[in-house]
Design a protein around this motif. Structure first.
Motif, PDB file in Angstrom:
ATOM      1  N   THR A   1       0.877  -1.260   0.000  1.00 35.19           N
ATOM      2  CA  THR A   1      -0.171  -0.012   0.089  1.00 35.19           C
ATOM      3  C   THR A   1       0.887   1.268  -0.024  1.00 35.19           C
ATOM      4  O   THR A   1       0.443   2.295  -0.625  1.00 35.19           O
ATOM      5  CB  THR A   1      -0.828   0.118   1.410  1.00 35.19           C
ATOM      6  OG1 THR A   1      -0.173  -0.316   2.429  1.00 35.19           O
ATOM      7  CG2 THR A   1      -2.065  -1.048   1.191  1.00 35.19           C
ATOM      8  N   TRP A   2       1.970   1.340   0.638  1.00 35.43           N
ATOM      9  CA  TRP A   2       2.641   2.474   0.743  1.00 35.43           C
ATOM     10  C   TRP A   2       3.681   2.645  -0.703  1.00 35.43           C
ATOM     11  O   TRP A   2       3.704   3.722  -1.095  1.00 35.43           O
ATOM     12  CB  TRP A   2       3.840   2.564   1.967  1.00 35.43           C
ATOM     13  CG  TRP A   2       4.879   1.657   1.811  1.00 35.43           C
ATOM     14  CD1 TRP A   2       4.990   0.247   2.142  1.00 35.43           C
ATOM     15  CD2 TRP A   2       6.241   2.024   1.241  1.00 35.43           C
ATOM     16  NE1 TRP A   2       6.271  -0.306   1.780  1.00 35.43           N
ATOM     17  CE2 TRP A   2       7.071   0.813   1.164  1.00 35.43           C
ATOM     18  CE3 TRP A   2       6.700   3.136   0.753  1.00 35.43           C
ATOM     19  CZ2 TRP A   2       8.300   0.628   0.687  1.00 35.43           C
ATOM     20  CZ3 TRP A   2       8.011   3.135   0.093  1.00 35.43           C
ATOM     21  CH2 TRP A   2       8.860   1.800   0.230  1.00 35.43           C
ATOM     22  N   ILE A   3       3.729   1.288  -1.378  1.00 34.75           N
ATOM     23  CA  ILE A   3       4.283   1.337  -2.459  1.00 34.75           C
ATOM     24  C   ILE A   3       3.602   2.093  -3.536  1.00 34.75           C
ATOM     25  O   ILE A   3       4.033   2.759  -4.328  1.00 34.75           O
ATOM     26  CB  ILE A   3       4.956  -0.104  -2.785  1.00 34.75           C
ATOM     27  CG1 ILE A   3       5.711  -0.754  -1.867  1.00 34.75           C
ATOM     28  CG2 ILE A   3       5.513  -0.325  -4.414  1.00 34.75           C
ATOM     29  CD1 ILE A   3       6.065  -2.043  -2.016  1.00 34.75           C
ATOM     30  N   ALA A   4       2.345   1.661  -3.509  1.00 35.17           N
ATOM     31  CA  ALA A   4       1.152   2.235  -4.172  1.00 35.17           C
ATOM     32  C   ALA A   4       1.243   3.693  -4.210  1.00 35.17           C
ATOM     33  O   ALA A   4       1.084   4.523  -5.219  1.00 35.17           O
ATOM     34  CB  ALA A   4      -0.312   1.788  -4.114  1.00 35.17           C
ATOM     35  N   HIS A   5       1.384   4.363  -3.145  1.00 32.41           N
ATOM     36  CA  HIS A   5       1.345   5.645  -2.907  1.00 32.41           C
ATOM     37  C   HIS A   5       2.532   6.178  -3.449  1.00 32.41           C
ATOM     38  O   HIS A   5       2.485   7.507  -4.112  1.00 32.41           O
ATOM     39  CB  HIS A   5       1.152   6.087  -1.338  1.00 32.41           C
ATOM     40  CG  HIS A   5       0.708   7.486  -0.963  1.00 32.41           C
ATOM     41  ND1 HIS A   5       1.626   8.599  -1.047  1.00 32.41           N
ATOM     42  CD2 HIS A   5      -0.355   8.322  -0.948  1.00 32.41           C
ATOM     43  CE1 HIS A   5       1.359   9.626  -0.680  1.00 32.41           C
ATOM     44  NE2 HIS A   5       0.022   9.479  -0.626  1.00 32.41           N
ATOM     45  N   LEU A   6       3.532   5.788  -3.341  1.00 34.06           N
ATOM     46  CA  LEU A   6       4.693   6.350  -3.638  1.00 34.06           C
ATOM     47  C   LEU A   6       4.935   6.410  -5.352  1.00 34.06           C
ATOM     48  O   LEU A   6       5.300   7.106  -5.822  1.00 34.06           O
ATOM     49  CB  LEU A   6       6.077   5.526  -3.280  1.00 34.06           C
ATOM     50  CG  LEU A   6       7.541   5.786  -3.616  1.00 34.06           C
ATOM     51  CD1 LEU A   6       7.959   7.174  -3.466  1.00 34.06           C
ATOM     52  CD2 LEU A   6       8.480   4.749  -3.265  1.00 34.06           C
ATOM     53  N   CYS A   7       4.328   5.275  -5.804  1.00 35.07           N
ATOM     54  CA  CYS A   7       4.250   4.923  -7.473  1.00 35.07           C
ATOM     55  C   CYS A   7       3.728   6.018  -7.931  1.00 35.07           C
ATOM     56  O   CYS A   7       3.825   6.773  -8.772  1.00 35.07           O
ATOM     57  CB  CYS A   7       3.844   3.631  -7.644  1.00 35.07           C
ATOM     58  SG  CYS A   7       3.405   3.188  -9.285  1.00 35.07           S
ATOM     59  N   ARG A   8       2.548   6.381  -7.295  1.00 30.12           N
ATOM     60  CA  ARG A   8       1.573   7.229  -8.039  1.00 30.12           C
ATOM     61  C   ARG A   8       2.043   8.625  -8.103  1.00 30.12           C
ATOM     62  O   ARG A   8       1.873   9.611  -8.698  1.00 30.12           O
ATOM     63  CB  ARG A   8       0.092   7.302  -7.495  1.00 30.12           C
ATOM     64  CG  ARG A   8      -0.848   8.002  -8.332  1.00 30.12           C
ATOM     65  CD  ARG A   8      -2.292   7.928  -7.490  1.00 30.12           C
ATOM     66  NE  ARG A   8      -3.431   8.441  -8.596  1.00 30.12           N
ATOM     67  CZ  ARG A   8      -4.559   8.644  -8.198  1.00 30.12           C
ATOM     68  NH1 ARG A   8      -5.010   8.319  -6.858  1.00 30.12           N
ATOM     69  NH2 ARG A   8      -5.278   8.883  -9.093  1.00 30.12           N
ATOM     70  N   GLU A   9       2.421   9.029  -6.749  1.00 30.52           N
ATOM     71  CA  GLU A   9       3.018  10.434  -6.324  1.00 30.52           C
ATOM     72  C   GLU A   9       4.448  10.779  -6.598  1.00 30.52           C
ATOM     73  O   GLU A   9       4.959  11.774  -6.158  1.00 30.52           O
ATOM     74  CB  GLU A   9       2.736  10.714  -4.744  1.00 30.52           C
ATOM     75  CG  GLU A   9       1.201  10.491  -4.465  1.00 30.52           C
ATOM     76  CD  GLU A   9       0.395  11.398  -5.223  1.00 30.52           C
ATOM     77  OE1 GLU A   9       0.707  12.546  -5.541  1.00 30.52           O
ATOM     78  OE2 GLU A   9      -0.760  10.805  -5.396  1.00 30.52           O
ATOM     79  N   MET A  10       5.165   9.677  -7.450  1.00 32.20           N
ATOM     80  CA  MET A  10       6.529   9.692  -7.452  1.00 32.20           C
ATOM     81  C   MET A  10       7.071  11.365  -8.121  1.00 32.20           C
ATOM     82  O   MET A  10       8.014  11.817  -7.692  1.00 32.20           O
ATOM     83  CB  MET A  10       7.119   8.625  -8.053  1.00 32.20           C
ATOM     84  CG  MET A  10       8.597   8.678  -8.409  1.00 32.20           C
ATOM     85  SD  MET A  10       9.587   8.466  -7.003  1.00 32.20           S
ATOM     86  CE  MET A  10       9.659   6.841  -6.691  1.00 32.20           C
TER      87      MET A  10
END
Length: 529
Positions: A418-427
């Protein structure tokens, strides 16, 4: 200066070790002279053949002296301790096939220990390691005057005989042990430290080149399971369905650790195993036979053509029916012989299916082990990756329900996705903010952790706060509507690392995954709902 040790030995040991050995030898009324230093490219220990003169007992003998460090491991797991365990667990086998420990370990102030043991085979002239014999047979080592030479078929047969006797005389019977069933990742951990796949581990950089649960490799038509991902808990996930076959194992069985008698003739039944640092009474039984075969391949790969290497993969996966005629005869004899003897040993127990399954997993795990070794040529490492991937594919075909789906991958991630998803989208925005706040080093570390599927949710939360961003919801995409697309065409993570889902706007570009280092990657798996 005391003459308890000679000058050559003193010089090779260095001041601190030499002083410790000299003082102890004086107390024991012993004198040591160097015969020769012994070099093994894979061992980090300092090893020498020495002559011991025992004034107290009026006895002289040659011994093997080893200087090793146990600073980075528990003392009860040191080689000396493991060797003693092996003798205790199977005294008859040890008497026939292991060297005998002599003296107590000698502590050196620098954290190293000096140990002594008798010479395996009692004479250096009458026994030889299998690797030397094989490479000599293949004309990869110059012939020596007065040293017998044997055919490659003879040495391959000797390797098979060692595996056969280890199973029958040392292991004797398989058992499951008391431990619960293991995941594929945990089974891999019985073969190599899983820390090798983490940042700064010896496999980490290579693993970053092959992201996602599947890999597409040269020479293969379809995507295959990614061995790196399997070792990190991907592909098969947290399904614990493997009960390892266990028993007494050497733990590092290969042709540099096995010596056979060569005089007056080659006698495979008169063999000796050395370097027992990884001995276990509860080791995974498929590891040693697989490791020995793959070790032989690593030491002789320069004799194989590319078509022969391709055929060898097929033969390793199917020893009973594979293309043995397309592989050099001696090597085909080794692969099929080890399969024949191990199958013959396991079949009376009714556990042949489990043996076959776990042999495939050992092929994959040992392939990663060889990829991580400096002694293996870089040009050979893609072959090991391909073998490991093919072995996992064969295992998955035998266990179709064990394949981890994308949905269960998210559930099994324990929140790491889930944190990876956030980082991916907001990178893109996070990268700009990190540069402004001079926090790019932390962002690089987090990106690497994300690509490895590691759980860094709390660290990520603190990082976003540090660069002035809003407190991220590290359950991103798993509750409410945050990150959820509206009904329509849905795209998923192309790396199968997180649970991010996006909808493509009509006529708009494909949603992008921003985690890959080289460039953003289009998301995949569009479906209609």
């Amino acid at each position: 200066m005391s003459d308890a040790i000679d000058e050559q030995l003193r010089e090779g040991l260095g001041p601190e070790k030499a002083q410790a050995l000299s003082q102890w030898a004086q107390m024991e009324r012993l004198r040591f002279r160097l015969d020769r230093w012994l070099v093994n490219g894979r061992s980090r220990a300092l090893v020498a053949l020495v002559t011991e003169d025992d004034e107290h007992n009026k006895r002289a003998r040659k011994l093997l002296m080893k200087v090793s460090s146990v600073a980075d491991q528990a003392f009860d797991q040191a080689e000396y301790t493991r060797h003693r365990d092996a003798v205790k667990d199977s005294p008859d086998f040890a008497a026939a096939h292991l060297a005998k420990l002599v003296h107590q370990p000698l502590r050196v102030g620098d954290g190293s220990w000096i140990t002594f043991q008798t010479i395996a085979g009692k004479s250096f002239d009458d026994v030889q390691v299998l690797t030397v014999l094989l490479r000599r047979a293949l004309d990869r080592t110059p012939a020596e005057v007065g040293v017998p030479r044997f055919s490659a078929q003879d040495i391959a047969a000797a390797c098979v005989a060692v595996v056969q006797d280890v199973l029958h005389s040392w292991t004797q019977t398989p058992h499951f042990g008391k431990e619960p069933s293991l995941t594929v990742r945990e089974f891999f951990g019985l073969h190599l430290p899983l820390s090798h796949l983490e940042p700064k581990g010896r496999l980490y950089d290579r693993a970053q080149l092959f992201q996602g649960d599947e890999v597409t490799l040269p020479g293969e038509r379809d995507p295959l399971p990614n061995p790196y991902a399997a070792g990190q808990g991907g592909y098969f996930g947290n399904a614990a369905f493997i009960q390892p076959l266990r028993g007494m194992t050497h733990g590092d069985l290969h042709t540099d650790n096995a010596l056979v008698r060569i005089r007056p003739e080659l006698e495979p039944s008169d063999y000796y195993l050395i370097d027992n640092a990884r001995y276990s009474a509860e080791g995974p039984l498929t590891r040693d036979p697989v490791h020995l075969v793959l070790y032989v391949v690593s030491r002789t790969s320069d004799t194989l053509s590319d078509p022969q290497k391709d055929a060898l993969i097929e033969l390793l996966l199917n020893p009973a029916t594979g293309p043995a005629d397309l592989v050099p005869g001696w090597l085909a004899g080794l692969v099929t012989g080890v399969h024949r003897e191990s199958s013959g040993w396991i079949e009376p127990s009714g556990l042949a299916t489990e043996w076959r399954d776990q042999t495939l997993l050992s092929l994959a795990a040992c392939s990663l082990m060889f990829i991580g070794r400096d002694s293996v040529r870089d040009t050979d490492k893609p072959w090991y990756l391909r073998l490991g991937a093919r072995a996992l594919q064969a295992f998955a075909e035998r266990h179709p329900t064990a394949r981890l789906t994308r949905t269960s991958a998210v559930a099994d991630s324990g929140g790491s996705g889930t944190w990876i998803a956030h980082l991916c989208r907001e990178m893109p925005d996070i990268t700009r903010a990190a540069e402004e706040e001079e926090q790019t080093a932390d962002l690089v570390d987090l990106r690497e952790a994300a690509l490895s599927g590691l759980d860094r949710a709390e660290r990520y939360r603190e990082f976003v706060r540090k660069i002035g961003g809003p407190d991220p919801n590290t359950r991103y995409g798993t509750d409410g509507t945050e990150g959820r697309p509206e009904p329509g065409e849905i795209y998923f993570c192309p790396l199968e690392l997180c649970d991010r889902q996006e909808r493509r706007e009509p006529g708009g570009p494909l949603p992008l995954c921003h985690l890959p280092r080289e460039a953003a990657k289009p998301m995949r798996g569009a479906t209609s709902t």
